[in-house]
Design a protein around this motif. Sequence first.
Motif, PDB file in Angstrom:
ATOM      1  N   UNK A 148       0.833  -1.201   0.000  1.00  0.00           N
ATOM      2  CA  UNK A 148       0.000   0.000   0.000  1.00  0.00           C
ATOM      3  C   UNK A 148       0.870   1.255   0.000  1.00  0.00           C
ATOM      4  N   UNK A 149       1.945   1.223   0.771  1.00  0.00           N
ATOM      5  CA  UNK A 149       2.852   2.376   0.841  1.00  0.00           C
ATOM      6  C   UNK A 149       3.559   2.575  -0.500  1.00  0.00           C
ATOM      7  N   UNK A 150       4.043   1.505  -1.074  1.00  0.00           N
ATOM      8  CA  UNK A 150       4.726   1.601  -2.371  1.00  0.00           C
ATOM      9  C   UNK A 150       3.791   2.172  -3.429  1.00  0.00           C
ATOM     10  N   UNK A 151       2.520   1.763  -3.392  1.00  0.00           N
ATOM     11  CA  UNK A 151       1.547   2.255  -4.363  1.00  0.00           C
ATOM     12  C   UNK A 151       1.093   3.680  -4.073  1.00  0.00           C
ATOM     13  N   UNK A 201      -4.104   4.574   0.288  1.00  0.00           N
ATOM     14  CA  UNK A 201      -4.561   4.419   1.677  1.00  0.00           C
ATOM     15  C   UNK A 201      -3.683   5.230   2.637  1.00  0.00           C
ATOM     16  N   UNK A 202      -3.384   6.442   2.234  1.00  0.00           N
ATOM     17  CA  UNK A 202      -2.506   7.291   3.054  1.00  0.00           C
ATOM     18  C   UNK A 202      -3.216   7.802   4.294  1.00  0.00           C
ATOM     19  N   UNK A 203      -2.445   8.510   5.126  1.00  0.00           N
ATOM     20  CA  UNK A 203      -2.953   8.959   6.407  1.00  0.00           C
ATOM     21  C   UNK A 203      -3.651  10.304   6.348  1.00  0.00           C
ATOM     22  N   UNK A 204      -4.133  10.725   7.487  1.00  0.00           N
ATOM     23  CA  UNK A 204      -4.797  12.014   7.593  1.00  0.00           C
ATOM     24  C   UNK A 204      -3.758  13.129   7.545  1.00  0.00           C
ATOM     25  N   UNK A 205      -4.227  14.312   7.204  1.00  0.00           N
ATOM     26  CA  UNK A 205      -3.343  15.476   7.173  1.00  0.00           C
ATOM     27  C   UNK A 205      -2.803  15.741   8.569  1.00  0.00           C
ATOM     28  N   UNK A 206      -1.554  16.198   8.615  1.00  0.00           N
ATOM     29  CA  UNK A 206      -0.908  16.437   9.904  1.00  0.00           C
ATOM     30  C   UNK A 206      -0.091  17.710   9.843  1.00  0.00           C
ATOM     31  N   UNK A 207       0.450  18.083  10.968  1.00  0.00           N
ATOM     32  CA  UNK A 207       1.300  19.271  11.058  1.00  0.00           C
ATOM     33  C   UNK A 207       2.550  19.050  10.210  1.00  0.00           C
ATOM     34  N   UNK A 208       2.888  19.985   9.333  1.00  0.00           N
ATOM     35  CA  UNK A 208       4.086  19.832   8.499  1.00  0.00           C
ATOM     36  C   UNK A 208       5.372  19.665   9.298  1.00  0.00           C
ATOM     37  N   UNK A 209       5.356  20.063  10.569  1.00  0.00           N
ATOM     38  CA  UNK A 209       6.565  19.933  11.386  1.00  0.00           C
ATOM     39  C   UNK A 209       6.803  18.505  11.847  1.00  0.00           C
ATOM     40  N   UNK A 210       5.828  17.606  11.643  1.00  0.00           N
ATOM     41  CA  UNK A 210       6.039  16.208  12.003  1.00  0.00           C
ATOM     42  C   UNK A 210       7.205  15.683  11.170  1.00  0.00           C
ATOM     43  N   UNK A 211       8.277  15.174  11.809  1.00  0.00           N
ATOM     44  CA  UNK A 211       9.494  14.817  11.062  1.00  0.00           C
ATOM     45  C   UNK A 211       9.271  13.828   9.938  1.00  0.00           C
ATOM     46  N   UNK A 212       8.285  12.931  10.062  1.00  0.00           N
ATOM     47  CA  UNK A 212       8.101  11.904   9.032  1.00  0.00           C
ATOM     48  C   UNK A 212       6.837  12.149   8.191  1.00  0.00           C
ATOM     49  N   UNK A 213       6.293  13.353   8.244  1.00  0.00           N
ATOM     50  CA  UNK A 213       5.133  13.672   7.408  1.00  0.00           C
ATOM     51  C   UNK A 213       5.523  13.588   5.932  1.00  0.00           C
ATOM     52  N   UNK A 268       0.236  11.647   7.517  1.00  0.00           N
ATOM     53  CA  UNK A 268       0.839  10.519   8.214  1.00  0.00           C
ATOM     54  C   UNK A 268       1.061   9.377   7.207  1.00  0.00           C
ATOM     55  N   UNK A 269       2.239   8.743   7.236  1.00  0.00           N
ATOM     56  CA  UNK A 269       2.418   7.519   6.448  1.00  0.00           C
ATOM     57  C   UNK A 269       1.764   6.351   7.182  1.00  0.00           C
ATOM     58  N   UNK A 270       0.428   6.375   7.229  1.00  0.00           N
ATOM     59  CA  UNK A 270      -0.310   5.431   8.073  1.00  0.00           C
ATOM     60  C   UNK A 270      -0.133   3.983   7.627  1.00  0.00           C
ATOM     61  N   UNK A 271       0.225   3.788   6.346  1.00  0.00           N
ATOM     62  CA  UNK A 271       0.476   2.418   5.892  1.00  0.00           C
ATOM     63  C   UNK A 271       1.622   1.782   6.677  1.00  0.00           C
ATOM     64  N   UNK A 272       2.630   2.597   6.999  1.00  0.00           N
ATOM     65  CA  UNK A 272       3.775   2.094   7.759  1.00  0.00           C
ATOM     66  C   UNK A 272       3.391   1.872   9.219  1.00  0.00           C
ATOM     67  N   UNK A 306      -6.665   3.391  12.380  1.00  0.00           N
ATOM     68  CA  UNK A 306      -7.672   4.228  11.725  1.00  0.00           C
ATOM     69  C   UNK A 306      -7.684   5.648  12.282  1.00  0.00           C
ATOM     70  N   UNK A 307      -7.078   5.845  13.454  1.00  0.00           N
ATOM     71  CA  UNK A 307      -6.983   7.199  14.009  1.00  0.00           C
ATOM     72  C   UNK A 307      -6.082   8.086  13.156  1.00  0.00           C
ATOM     73  N   UNK A 308      -5.217   7.465  12.376  1.00  0.00           N
ATOM     74  CA  UNK A 308      -4.260   8.216  11.557  1.00  0.00           C
ATOM     75  C   UNK A 308      -4.529   8.087  10.065  1.00  0.00           C
ATOM     76  N   UNK A 309      -5.434   7.194   9.690  1.00  0.00           N
ATOM     77  CA  UNK A 309      -5.673   6.891   8.280  1.00  0.00           C
ATOM     78  C   UNK A 309      -6.838   7.707   7.736  1.00  0.00           C
ATOM     79  N   UNK A 310      -6.664   8.253   6.551  1.00  0.00           N
ATOM     80  CA  UNK A 310      -7.730   8.992   5.892  1.00  0.00           C
ATOM     81  C   UNK A 310      -8.821   8.017   5.459  1.00  0.00           C
ATOM     82  N   UNK A 311     -10.071   8.270   5.839  1.00  0.00           N
ATOM     83  CA  UNK A 311     -11.142   7.348   5.441  1.00  0.00           C
ATOM     84  C   UNK A 311     -11.354   7.357   3.928  1.00  0.00           C
ATOM     85  N   UNK A 312     -11.900   6.289   3.400  1.00  0.00           N
ATOM     86  CA  UNK A 312     -12.159   6.207   1.959  1.00  0.00           C
ATOM     87  C   UNK A 312     -13.036   7.380   1.523  1.00  0.00           C
ATOM     88  N   UNK A 313     -12.657   7.975   0.406  1.00  0.00           N
ATOM     89  CA  UNK A 313     -13.307   9.211  -0.023  1.00  0.00           C
ATOM     90  C   UNK A 313     -14.787   8.999  -0.277  1.00  0.00           C
TER      91      UNK A 313
END
Length: 281
Positions: free
Chosen positions: A151-154, A157-169, A182-186, A231-238
């Motif tokens: 999923x990450x490679x593709x 199913x990415x994560x919800x929007x987050x603060x740009x200051x998050x180091x791994x955003x 958030x890279x919620x797949x990881x 699911x707290x970090x994952x963007x729900x299906x559009x």
Amino acid sequence: MPFLLIDFPSFNPIAVAIGPFAIRWYALAYIGGIVLGWLYARSLLKNERLWGGPAPISLVQIDDFILWVTLGIILGGRTGYVLFYNLPFFIEHPTAIFRLWEGGMSFHGGFLGCVIAAVWFARRNHIPILSLGDVATAVGPIGLFLGRIANFINGELWGRATDPSLPWAMIFPNDVAHLPRHPSQLYEAGMEGILLFTVLAVMIRFGALKRPGMVLGAFILIYGLTRIAGEQFREPDVQLGFLWGGLTMGMLLSIPMLIVGGILIVWAVRRGAPGPLEAIR
């Protein structure tokens, strides 16, 4: 762009291409999960110490079961996605149901497909259903881990929007909003794959396979917890968005797993370990 923001790696979703024939990473994740799971299952069955005697399932039977569980994953996963996640679209475009290469699989549907396959196979071969379920779920996190990495490679199913200051955003290339997410797949790969596999492996090491249903119940319960957390970090299906009370479809489908998993664990503990004759019945 904030200097801490990580650029999404430029992955090609196609792993191997020979002329018009292409193999995607997602397909390899399924294949790898099934093969590695099969090898791990065989190693568990060979270790009599884990069972307190001969395993109630033979190596030949687990080899045969692989085809059954593969069909359960594919048919159940696709059916679950159609019914739970995008039914109006598939009612209007029924032929799209069969275009699996375009994506669209549901874990919960795939799990139910595996349950049906396991029950059917166990009854036909006169082997304990719960023990077969224990083996199948013990190896399940391998496929879950590889699937989330795919999923990450593709970039899906990415994560919800987050603060740009998050180091791994990250900003995912297919995200039209172009937001740091958030890279919620990881996250899910770590929880549903590495964490779940480790917990089950430790349980098996301390004798969980001697209590039929214990590993199965733990898998169901812990997966439900980790999916709800993810699911707290994952963007729900559009096409669905947030449902009742801010819940997502993944959360709603995971809630019953907490109940079923808990019941199986309590039942396995109260029932105790079977005797030698009962174990091989």
